[in-house]
Design a protein around this motif. Structure first.
Motif, PDB file in Angstrom:
ATOM      1  N   LEU A   1      21.696 -16.179  11.584  1.00 43.81           N
ATOM      2  CA  LEU A   1      20.922 -16.690  12.708  1.00 43.81           C
ATOM      3  C   LEU A   1      19.446 -16.574  12.387  1.00 43.81           C
ATOM      4  CD1 LEU A   1      20.462 -17.689  15.619  1.00 43.81           C
ATOM      5  CD2 LEU A   1      20.715 -15.303  16.373  1.00 43.81           C
ATOM      6  N   CYS A   2      18.752 -17.714  12.436  1.00 47.28           N
ATOM      7  CA  CYS A   2      17.304 -17.752  12.279  1.00 47.28           C
ATOM      8  C   CYS A   2      16.677 -17.848  13.669  1.00 47.28           C
ATOM      9  CB  CYS A   2      16.890 -18.959  11.450  1.00 47.28           C
ATOM     10  SG  CYS A   2      17.507 -18.961   9.757  1.00 47.28           S
TER      11      CYS A   2
ATOM     12  N   VAL B   1       9.278 -17.135   7.331  1.00 47.93           N
ATOM     13  CA  VAL B   1       9.933 -16.156   6.469  1.00 47.93           C
ATOM     14  C   VAL B   1      11.043 -16.861   5.702  1.00 47.93           C
ATOM     15  CG1 VAL B   1      11.605 -15.384   8.229  1.00 47.93           C
ATOM     16  CG2 VAL B   1      10.939 -13.838   6.379  1.00 47.93           C
ATOM     17  N   GLY B   2      11.193 -16.493   4.443  1.00 49.69           N
ATOM     18  CA  GLY B   2      12.227 -17.098   3.612  1.00 49.69           C
ATOM     19  C   GLY B   2      13.018 -16.042   2.864  1.00 49.69           C
ATOM     20  N   VAL B   3      14.266 -16.361   2.538  1.00 49.35           N
ATOM     21  CA  VAL B   3      15.141 -15.453   1.794  1.00 49.35           C
ATOM     22  C   VAL B   3      15.981 -16.283   0.830  1.00 49.35           C
ATOM     23  CG1 VAL B   3      15.286 -13.765   3.670  1.00 49.35           C
ATOM     24  CG2 VAL B   3      16.982 -15.617   3.529  1.00 49.35           C
ATOM     25  N   THR B   4      16.691 -15.587  -0.042  1.00 54.61           N
ATOM     26  CA  THR B   4      17.672 -16.228  -0.909  1.00 54.61           C
ATOM     27  C   THR B   4      19.048 -15.682  -0.560  1.00 54.61           C
ATOM     28  OG1 THR B   4      16.065 -16.530  -2.685  1.00 54.61           O
ATOM     29  CG2 THR B   4      18.388 -16.668  -3.280  1.00 54.61           C
TER      30      THR B   4
ATOM     31  N   ARG C   1      18.142 -21.109  -1.163  1.00 57.91           N
ATOM     32  CA  ARG C   1      17.008 -20.600  -0.397  1.00 57.91           C
ATOM     33  C   ARG C   1      17.171 -20.991   1.064  1.00 57.91           C
ATOM     34  NH1 ARG C   1      11.328 -20.794  -3.355  1.00 57.91           N
ATOM     35  NH2 ARG C   1      10.705 -20.943  -1.176  1.00 57.91           N
ATOM     36  N   LEU C   2      16.742 -20.103   1.949  1.00 54.50           N
ATOM     37  CA  LEU C   2      16.745 -20.377   3.382  1.00 54.50           C
ATOM     38  C   LEU C   2      15.371 -20.018   3.926  1.00 54.50           C
ATOM     39  CD1 LEU C   2      18.072 -21.034   6.134  1.00 54.50           C
ATOM     40  CD2 LEU C   2      18.885 -18.660   6.190  1.00 54.50           C
ATOM     41  N   ASP C   3      14.674 -20.996   4.489  1.00 54.81           N
ATOM     42  CA  ASP C   3      13.348 -20.780   5.044  1.00 54.81           C
ATOM     43  C   ASP C   3      13.346 -21.091   6.529  1.00 54.81           C
ATOM     44  OD1 ASP C   3      10.963 -20.267   2.938  1.00 54.81           O
ATOM     45  OD2 ASP C   3      12.630 -21.313   1.969  1.00 54.81           O
ATOM     46  N   ASN C   4      12.769 -20.169   7.295  1.00 53.96           N
ATOM     47  CA  ASN C   4      12.753 -20.223   8.753  1.00 53.96           C
ATOM     48  C   ASN C   4      11.297 -20.302   9.206  1.00 53.96           C
ATOM     49  OD1 ASN C   4      13.254 -19.844  11.506  1.00 53.96           O
ATOM     50  ND2 ASN C   4      13.518 -17.633  11.301  1.00 53.96           N
ATOM     51  N   VAL C   5      10.958 -21.363   9.941  1.00 49.22           N
ATOM     52  CA  VAL C   5       9.554 -21.602  10.267  1.00 49.22           C
ATOM     53  C   VAL C   5       9.364 -21.907  11.745  1.00 49.22           C
ATOM     54  CG1 VAL C   5       9.665 -24.082   9.717  1.00 49.22           C
ATOM     55  CG2 VAL C   5       7.481 -22.879   9.556  1.00 49.22           C
TER      56      VAL C   5
ATOM     57  N   THR D   1      17.506 -25.733  -1.134  1.00 50.71           N
ATOM     58  CA  THR D   1      16.822 -25.048  -0.030  1.00 50.71           C
ATOM     59  C   THR D   1      17.209 -25.639   1.311  1.00 50.71           C
ATOM     60  OG1 THR D   1      14.920 -24.626  -1.473  1.00 50.71           O
ATOM     61  CG2 THR D   1      14.559 -24.367   0.887  1.00 50.71           C
ATOM     62  N   ILE D   2      17.341 -24.760   2.304  1.00 56.63           N
ATOM     63  CA  ILE D   2      17.498 -25.151   3.707  1.00 56.63           C
ATOM     64  C   ILE D   2      16.229 -24.740   4.431  1.00 56.63           C
ATOM     65  CG2 ILE D   2      18.802 -24.735   5.837  1.00 56.63           C
ATOM     66  CD1 ILE D   2      21.176 -23.963   3.888  1.00 56.63           C
ATOM     67  N   LEU D   3      15.658 -25.664   5.178  1.00 55.80           N
ATOM     68  CA  LEU D   3      14.464 -25.404   5.983  1.00 55.80           C
ATOM     69  C   LEU D   3      14.836 -25.633   7.441  1.00 55.80           C
ATOM     70  CD1 LEU D   3      11.391 -24.866   6.257  1.00 55.80           C
ATOM     71  CD2 LEU D   3      11.051 -27.337   5.992  1.00 55.80           C
TER      72      LEU D   3
END
Length: 263
Positions: free
Chosen positions: A33-34, A94-97, A103-107, A145-147
């Motif tokens: 969950l982002c 914030v981003g993580v692997t 990659r998963l980036d949450n903005v 990557t997922i944004l």
């Protein structure tokens, strides 16, 4: 490969709405969950509930009373990255692997104030500049990557309740739509919401608190998004919104969205 579900939700204060976050996690049980607009410093993030439900991996980029993003997960998270696209200390990315290498980036992109003019409204200029720096970042990504997150832009006519009424309103102006398109082009991002729920079907993720009966008036906007680089498209199997959450007790004005992947 295994099934992995990723959810995104602007919760508008995670501590104030911890009850509906728990309800969502118990009922939908996404793997990750982002959260956006958590409105809490990292040290005060309410970890106990998440850990109790199996979300042992918690990454926060927090700020007192404002902004803030977090990723909570049942699977390990590595390579934590925090970005300050405005160089002003606001906690918005914030981003993580993930274990798969994805990659998963949450903005949480700035809302931009009320006047769509950089000169009259500095907040609008800050929003455009934030996106401009994200375009530079997006253009050099080298991994799948997922944004996801609250982009605060509804790009399509079917992403708002009335294009005519909102075309000069911040979140649906031509200049915002144009710069979001440049961000999307920078990594050939696939808009998963519209991949699975094609326009012109109306699709909204936000309804104003100002509406006396949000469901009856249905004056929504699609401000929340999940994008993926093209190499992940074949791994995405479904995308949905959780509209009932807008009617839960003490709701956020946003609802969760969920995408299913295989990796």
């Amino acid at each position: 490969m295994t099934r992995t579900s990723i959810a995104s939700w602007n919760i508008n204060s995670v501590r104030a709405r911890i009850g509906i976050v728990e309800k969502f996690l118990r009922e939908d049980a996404p793997d990750i969950l982002c959260l956006q607009e958590t409105k809490v410093e990292c040290g005060l993030f309410p970890k106990d509930m998440f850990e109790k439900l199996g979300y042992k991996h918690i990454i926060t980029n927090g700020q007192r009373m404002h902004h803030g993003v977090a990723i909570v997960s049942k699977v390990p998270l590595a390579d934590v990255r925090k970005y300050d696209w405005q160089a002003n200390g606001e906690a918005r990315h914030v981003g993580v692997t993930l274990p798969s290498g994805v990659r998963l980036d949450n903005v949480y992109i700035p809302a931009g104030g009320d006047i769509p003019d950089r000169e009259l409204n500095p907040k609008f200029g800050q929003k455009l500049d934030f996106l401009g720096r994200m375009i530079e970042w997006s253009g050099v990504l080298g991994e799948p990557t997922i944004l996801t997150g609250d982009f605060n832009i509804a790009p399509l006519e079917s992403d708002v309740w009335s294009h005519k009424a909102l075309r000069d309103v911040v979140s649906h102006t031509a200049v915002e739509i144009e710069i979001l398109a440049k961000l999307q082009a920078a990594s050939s991002w696939v808009d998963l919401g519209r991949h699975f729920i094609a326009a012109p079907t109306p699709l909204y993720t936000w309804w104003s608190y100002r509406a006396k009966d949000w469901e009856a008036s249905n004056r929504g906007r699609r401000l929340d998004h999940m994008w993926a680089t093209p190499d992940l498209l074949e791994r995405a199997s479904a995308h949905r919104i959780v509209q009932p959450a807008r009617s839960w007790e003490r709701p956020s004005d946003h609802i969760p969205l969920v995408t299913e992947f295989a990796f």
